[in-house]
Design a protein around this motif. Structure first.
Motif, PDB file in Angstrom:
ATOM      1  N   LEU A  29      -4.859  -0.928 -11.622  1.00 15.55           N
ATOM      2  CA  LEU A  29      -3.978  -1.420 -10.565  1.00 15.55           C
ATOM      3  C   LEU A  29      -2.961  -2.405 -11.117  1.00 15.55           C
ATOM      4  O   LEU A  29      -1.768  -2.333 -10.797  1.00 15.55           O
ATOM      5  N   GLN A  30      -3.420  -3.319 -11.970  1.00 11.94           N
ATOM      6  CA  GLN A  30      -2.554  -4.385 -12.478  1.00 11.94           C
ATOM      7  C   GLN A  30      -1.550  -3.889 -13.513  1.00 11.94           C
ATOM      8  O   GLN A  30      -0.374  -4.292 -13.492  1.00 11.94           O
ATOM      9  N   LEU A  31      -1.982  -3.023 -14.404  1.00 17.00           N
ATOM     10  CA  LEU A  31      -1.146  -2.641 -15.542  1.00 17.00           C
ATOM     11  C   LEU A  31      -0.374  -1.339 -15.341  1.00 17.00           C
ATOM     12  O   LEU A  31       0.674  -1.145 -15.968  1.00 17.00           O
ATOM     13  N   ILE A  32      -0.867  -0.457 -14.510  1.00 12.72           N
ATOM     14  CA  ILE A  32      -0.258   0.862 -14.367  1.00 12.72           C
ATOM     15  C   ILE A  32       0.390   1.065 -12.996  1.00 12.72           C
ATOM     16  O   ILE A  32       1.578   1.395 -12.897  1.00 12.72           O
ATOM     17  N   VAL A  33      -0.391   0.836 -11.947  1.00 10.27           N
ATOM     18  CA  VAL A  33       0.070   1.198 -10.601  1.00 10.27           C
ATOM     19  C   VAL A  33       1.065   0.187 -10.033  1.00 10.27           C
ATOM     20  O   VAL A  33       2.156   0.547  -9.593  1.00 10.27           O
ATOM     21  N   MET A  34       0.675  -1.090 -10.042  1.00 10.72           N
ATOM     22  CA  MET A  34       1.518  -2.099  -9.402  1.00 10.72           C
ATOM     23  C   MET A  34       2.920  -2.205 -10.013  1.00 10.72           C
ATOM     24  O   MET A  34       3.908  -2.322  -9.282  1.00 10.72           O
ATOM     25  N   PRO A  35       3.064  -2.194 -11.347  1.00 14.51           N
ATOM     26  CA  PRO A  35       4.429  -2.269 -11.896  1.00 14.51           C
ATOM     27  C   PRO A  35       5.327  -1.132 -11.430  1.00 14.51           C
ATOM     28  O   PRO A  35       6.526  -1.320 -11.234  1.00 14.51           O
ATOM     29  N   GLN A  36       4.759   0.059 -11.254  1.00 12.65           N
ATOM     30  CA  GLN A  36       5.551   1.189 -10.779  1.00 12.65           C
ATOM     31  C   GLN A  36       5.814   1.088  -9.278  1.00 12.65           C
ATOM     32  O   GLN A  36       6.884   1.465  -8.797  1.00 12.65           O
ATOM     33  N   ALA A  37       4.824   0.605  -8.536  1.00 11.81           N
ATOM     34  CA  ALA A  37       4.974   0.495  -7.084  1.00 11.81           C
ATOM     35  C   ALA A  37       5.942  -0.622  -6.700  1.00 11.81           C
ATOM     36  O   ALA A  37       6.579  -0.572  -5.641  1.00 11.81           O
ATOM     37  N   PHE A  38       6.082  -1.626  -7.577  1.00 14.13           N
ATOM     38  CA  PHE A  38       6.870  -2.814  -7.251  1.00 14.13           C
ATOM     39  C   PHE A  38       8.308  -2.469  -6.864  1.00 14.13           C
ATOM     40  O   PHE A  38       8.869  -3.042  -5.934  1.00 14.13           O
ATOM     41  N   ARG A  39       8.903  -1.511  -7.580  1.00 10.17           N
ATOM     42  CA  ARG A  39      10.303  -1.171  -7.316  1.00 10.17           C
ATOM     43  C   ARG A  39      10.514  -0.707  -5.880  1.00 10.17           C
ATOM     44  O   ARG A  39      11.513  -1.046  -5.250  1.00 10.17           O
ATOM     45  N   SER A  40       9.576   0.064  -5.367  1.00 10.07           N
ATOM     46  CA  SER A  40       9.761   0.644  -4.038  1.00 10.07           C
ATOM     47  C   SER A  40       9.413  -0.316  -2.910  1.00 10.07           C
ATOM     48  O   SER A  40       9.799  -0.085  -1.757  1.00 10.07           O
TER      49      SER A  40
ATOM     50  N   ARG B  17       0.828  -1.212   0.000  1.00  9.78           N
ATOM     51  CA  ARG B  17       0.000   0.000   0.000  1.00  9.78           C
ATOM     52  C   ARG B  17       0.860   1.260   0.000  1.00  9.78           C
ATOM     53  O   ARG B  17       0.560   2.234  -0.684  1.00  9.78           O
ATOM     54  N   SER B  18       1.959   1.218   0.766  1.00  6.41           N
ATOM     55  CA  SER B  18       2.853   2.374   0.781  1.00  6.41           C
ATOM     56  C   SER B  18       3.493   2.576  -0.589  1.00  6.41           C
ATOM     57  O   SER B  18       3.705   3.706  -1.030  1.00  6.41           O
ATOM     58  N   GLY B  19       3.785   1.479  -1.295  1.00 10.44           N
ATOM     59  CA  GLY B  19       4.325   1.585  -2.638  1.00 10.44           C
ATOM     60  C   GLY B  19       3.311   2.151  -3.614  1.00 10.44           C
ATOM     61  O   GLY B  19       3.650   2.968  -4.477  1.00 10.44           O
ATOM     62  N   VAL B  20       2.065   1.717  -3.473  1.00 12.00           N
ATOM     63  CA  VAL B  20       0.998   2.242  -4.334  1.00 12.00           C
ATOM     64  C   VAL B  20       0.846   3.746  -4.136  1.00 12.00           C
ATOM     65  O   VAL B  20       0.632   4.503  -5.089  1.00 12.00           O
ATOM     66  N   ASN B  21       0.977   4.187  -2.895  1.00 10.31           N
ATOM     67  CA  ASN B  21       0.816   5.617  -2.595  1.00 10.31           C
ATOM     68  C   ASN B  21       1.943   6.469  -3.170  1.00 10.31           C
ATOM     69  O   ASN B  21       1.811   7.696  -3.240  1.00 10.31           O
ATOM     70  N   THR B  22       3.066   5.836  -3.555  1.00  4.34           N
ATOM     71  CA  THR B  22       4.160   6.606  -4.149  1.00  4.34           C
ATOM     72  C   THR B  22       3.923   6.901  -5.634  1.00  4.34           C
ATOM     73  O   THR B  22       4.607   7.740  -6.209  1.00  4.34           O
ATOM     74  N   VAL B  23       2.976   6.177  -6.238  1.00  2.00           N
ATOM     75  CA  VAL B  23       2.670   6.398  -7.653  1.00  2.00           C
ATOM     76  C   VAL B  23       1.814   7.655  -7.777  1.00  2.00           C
ATOM     77  O   VAL B  23       0.790   7.780  -7.100  1.00  2.00           O
ATOM     78  N   PRO B  24       2.203   8.604  -8.608  1.00  2.00           N
ATOM     79  CA  PRO B  24       1.423   9.844  -8.758  1.00  2.00           C
ATOM     80  C   PRO B  24      -0.037   9.561  -9.088  1.00  2.00           C
ATOM     81  O   PRO B  24      -0.348   8.670  -9.889  1.00  2.00           O
TER      82      PRO B  24
END
Length: 214
Positions: A129-140, A104-111
């Motif tokens: 969530l699956q295609l846009i947010v999660m791939p970007q949040a995964f790194r953090s 959830r904290s990673g998701v919140n880092t995505v603009p």
């Protein structure tokens, strides 16, 4: 040294038991943690309430108490499983609360604009969530998830008190055989160190693989 080489089969059985329990509980924790995190950021209010309750209850319940609730409570409702399954369920559910908060904290880092742009293109919440947010949040979220799974491996030691074969539980057998308790625990600690360092190394590789190029 003799306590290790003279009882290698006992140590090995406990070591493998710890690895198996950690792997099964980690898989459960990752799946449940990501699903609950999706509930927590969902636009559907009942799902957000469910996610919040899941995290609040499990994160604030002592793990030993949760083990007792699962091992002694579920059979009263007709759910009878091997002790290993009960242990994996307790560990996995407990750890999923921490995985959820990391995700959830990673998701919140995505603009927020990323999600808004996806919705403007007609994507559903699940697709966004699956295609846009999660791939970007995964790194953090890779480092905190790695730390959480290391804690899970160490928490698996509690399972030995509930008739599950794992590494820490070997000390009782070896103590009854008259071996030095100090050296017994030295080799147990070494076994846990191998497990935790392996998890740490794996997540360092993942982090390097997915780090943002500079």
């Amino acid at each position: 040294m003799n306590v290790l080489f003279d009882n290698w089969d006992i140590y090995w059985e406990g070591f493998i038991g710890t690895i198996e329990l950690t792997a099964v509980a980690a898989a459960l924790a990752l799946v449940a943690g990501v699903l609950v995190a999706a509930c927590r950021v969902s636009p559907v209010a009942p799902l957000r309430v469910f996610g919040a309750l899941w995290v609040t209850i499990l994160r604030n319940t002592p793990l030993t108490l949760l083990f007792f609730a699962v091992v002694l409570g579920l059979p009263r409702f007709g759910i009878v499983l091997p002790f290993f399954a009960f242990a994996a369920l307790a560990l996995g559910c407990y750890t999923s609360a921490f995985i959820c908060e990391a995700v959830r904290s990673g998701v919140n880092t995505v603009p927020a604009g990323q999600g808004e742009a996806a919705r403007s293109l007609g994507m559903t919440f699940g697709q966004t969530l699956q295609l846009i947010v999660m791939p970007q949040a995964f790194r953090s979220v890779v480092p905190p998830i790695g730390s959480t799974l290391i804690a899970l491996a160490k928490n698996s030691a509690i399972a030995g008190s509930f008739s599950v074969v794992e590494l820490l539980g070997t000390y009782r057998t070896l103590n009854e055989m008259g071996y030095s308790i100090v050296w017994t625990f030295v080799w147990i600690a070494a076994g846990y160190l191998v497990v935790t360092l392996s998890i740490s190394a794996a997540f360092r590789l993942i982090e390097r693989r997915w780090e943002v190029a500079r």
